[in-house]
Design an enzyme around this catalytic site. Structure first.
Site, PDB file in Angstrom:
ATOM      1  N   GLY A 174       0.806  -1.206   0.000  1.00  0.00           N
ATOM      2  CA  GLY A 174       0.000   0.000   0.000  1.00  0.00           C
ATOM      3  C   GLY A 174       0.840   1.257   0.000  1.00  0.00           C
ATOM      4  O   GLY A 174       1.822   1.391  -0.731  1.00  0.00           O
ATOM      5  N   CYS A 175       0.458   2.211   0.844  1.00  0.00           N
ATOM      6  CA  CYS A 175       1.149   3.497   0.906  1.00  0.00           C
ATOM      7  C   CYS A 175       2.591   3.362   1.386  1.00  0.00           C
ATOM      8  O   CYS A 175       3.429   4.213   1.082  1.00  0.00           O
ATOM      9  CB  CYS A 175       0.387   4.443   1.832  1.00  0.00           C
ATOM     10  SG  CYS A 175      -1.280   4.854   1.260  1.00  0.00           S
ATOM     11  N   ALA A 176       2.893   2.315   2.146  1.00  0.00           N
ATOM     12  CA  ALA A 176       4.260   2.116   2.641  1.00  0.00           C
ATOM     13  C   ALA A 176       5.215   1.717   1.529  1.00  0.00           C
ATOM     14  O   ALA A 176       6.437   1.764   1.717  1.00  0.00           O
ATOM     15  CB  ALA A 176       4.271   1.046   3.733  1.00  0.00           C
ATOM     16  N   ALA A 177       4.683   1.332   0.371  1.00  0.00           N
ATOM     17  CA  ALA A 177       5.528   0.807  -0.696  1.00  0.00           C
ATOM     18  C   ALA A 177       6.487   1.841  -1.256  1.00  0.00           C
ATOM     19  O   ALA A 177       7.552   1.492  -1.773  1.00  0.00           O
ATOM     20  CB  ALA A 177       4.670   0.227  -1.819  1.00  0.00           C
ATOM     21  N   PHE A 212       4.304   4.916   5.412  1.00  0.00           N
ATOM     22  CA  PHE A 212       3.485   4.127   6.334  1.00  0.00           C
ATOM     23  C   PHE A 212       2.341   3.476   5.562  1.00  0.00           C
ATOM     24  O   PHE A 212       1.785   4.076   4.640  1.00  0.00           O
ATOM     25  CB  PHE A 212       2.907   5.020   7.438  1.00  0.00           C
ATOM     26  CG  PHE A 212       3.925   5.912   8.097  1.00  0.00           C
ATOM     27  CD1 PHE A 212       4.991   5.376   8.796  1.00  0.00           C
ATOM     28  CD2 PHE A 212       3.819   7.289   7.998  1.00  0.00           C
ATOM     29  CE1 PHE A 212       5.939   6.198   9.395  1.00  0.00           C
ATOM     30  CE2 PHE A 212       4.757   8.125   8.593  1.00  0.00           C
ATOM     31  CZ  PHE A 212       5.817   7.577   9.293  1.00  0.00           C
TER      32      PHE A 212
END
EC number: 2.3.1.233
Length: 354
Positions: free
Chosen positions: A137-140, A333
């Protein structure tokens, strides 16, 4: 020495404003018992505009997961190469200089990954390694930076290309009426970013140490429920408060490097929402102005998932870069709840600190 060079960023041409988002919520969910709460949460995001790959009239339709995924593939192929080319130009490299492509996206699915198509279409060498990341997700965005750092550390003088392609609007689900879903409808936007990590030379952030941290027993706080209609985004109401347990992880990473996370020169942080930045300012004891790049991305583009960190870094470059030997922290995150973190120094074109 691995140096993260200037990112290239592109957002689609269709724009939806905060005012239009609120009016859509009022008109489409007039009888929703928690509509006032949802409207207040959307307003509090601070998002003024978002960019989407289709006009809003088309975005609000749901032709089925198959059609949406076909659109994801078509739009990625149409838009990503130009962003990559700008990133390569900024890093002063050719496709033949790239040793690995790290492709991150959580808003569509392709197999083989877009990396295979890019290697053929843009004449990358056939020996180019491929590393697609689809489930962070956004942590990628942070993970891609860290894996590029790892690769360039393992293979000195190698170069890595990071590509983030997120079309969050293609995950809109008109039947999802939870407050978290309504909030998401006003928070997420579409965007593409690319950046090169050079093994030698380059201007940007010299990556020195990276790390990951997962908050135990939070794997269901941010998630996809995968159904026949596609990806249904699940967002727990406890997510905005996750900076309190994650701030110590950021401090520990900086501390292991001999640095104080509260006393760095620049911060490139994934802005999932305004409270993320507000809480980090509080728990790290950092002036809110330090997060201006992340907040600007949130305001102008919304949460563009894995591309946020790269866009925030692009804004640091646009401001003229950092000071001599400036020390910085980058962090993404996402689901897990996971933090992907790195620390490094600003360097000039020959790979040495200015």
């Amino acid at each position: 020495m691995a140096t993260l060079c200037r990112p290239s960023v592109s957002v689609p041409e269709h724009v939806i404003t905060m005012e239009e988002t609120l009016e859509l919520a009022r008109s489409r969910h007039a009888d929703h018992p928690q509509l006032p709460l949802a409207l207040r949460l959307i307003e509090n995001t601070g998002v003024k505009t978002r960019h989407i790959v289709q006009p809003i009239e088309e975005t609000l339709k749901h032709p089925g997961f198959e059609e949406r995924n076909k659109l994801y593939e078509a739009e990625a192929k149409a838009r990503v190469p130009a962003v990559i080319q700008r990133a390569l130009d900024d890093a002063e490299l050719l496709t033949s200089d790239i040793d690995v492509i790290i492709y991150v996206s959580c808003t569509g699915f392709m197999m083989p990954s877009l990396t295979a198509w890019l290697i053929n279409e843009m004449d990358f060498d056939s020996t180019t390694r491929q590393l697609p990341i689809a489930q962070l997700g956004c942590a990628a965005g942070g993970a891609a930076i860290n894996r590029a750092h790892d690769f360039c550390s393992a293979y000195p003088h190698a170069n890595a290309l990071i590509v983030a392609c997120e079309f969050c609007s293609l995950c809109y689900q008109p039947t999802d009426l939870g407050v978290g879903s309504l909030l998401s409808n006003g928070l997420f936007g579409d965007g593409i970013a690319a950046a090169v990590v050079r093994g030698d030379g380059g201007t940007g952030v010299s990556l020195e140490r990276n790390g990951s941290y997962l908050i135990p027993k939070t794997e269901d706080w941010i998630a996809y429920d995968v159904r026949a209609t596609g990806f249904h985004f699940l967002l727990d109401k406890r997510v905005p408060a996750t900076m309190e347990p994650l701030a110590p992880a950021l401090k520990d990473l900086a501390g292991a490097h001999g640095w104080d996370a509260s006393d760095l020169d620049f911060y490139i942080i994934h802005a999932g929402g305004p409270r993320i930045l507000d809480d980090l300012s509080k728990f790290l004891q950092v002036d809110p102005h330090a997060f201006r790049f992340s907040r600007a991305t949130l305001t102008e583009y919304g949460n563009i998932a894995s591309a946020v960190v790269l866009d925030a870094l692009r804004r640091l470059f646009d401001e003229g870069g950092a000071e001599d030997r400036a020390r910085g922290l980058l962090a993404g995150f996402g689901p897990g709840i996971t933090a992907e973190m790195t620390v490094g120094r600003w360097v000039n074109g020959d790979g040495t600190a200015r």
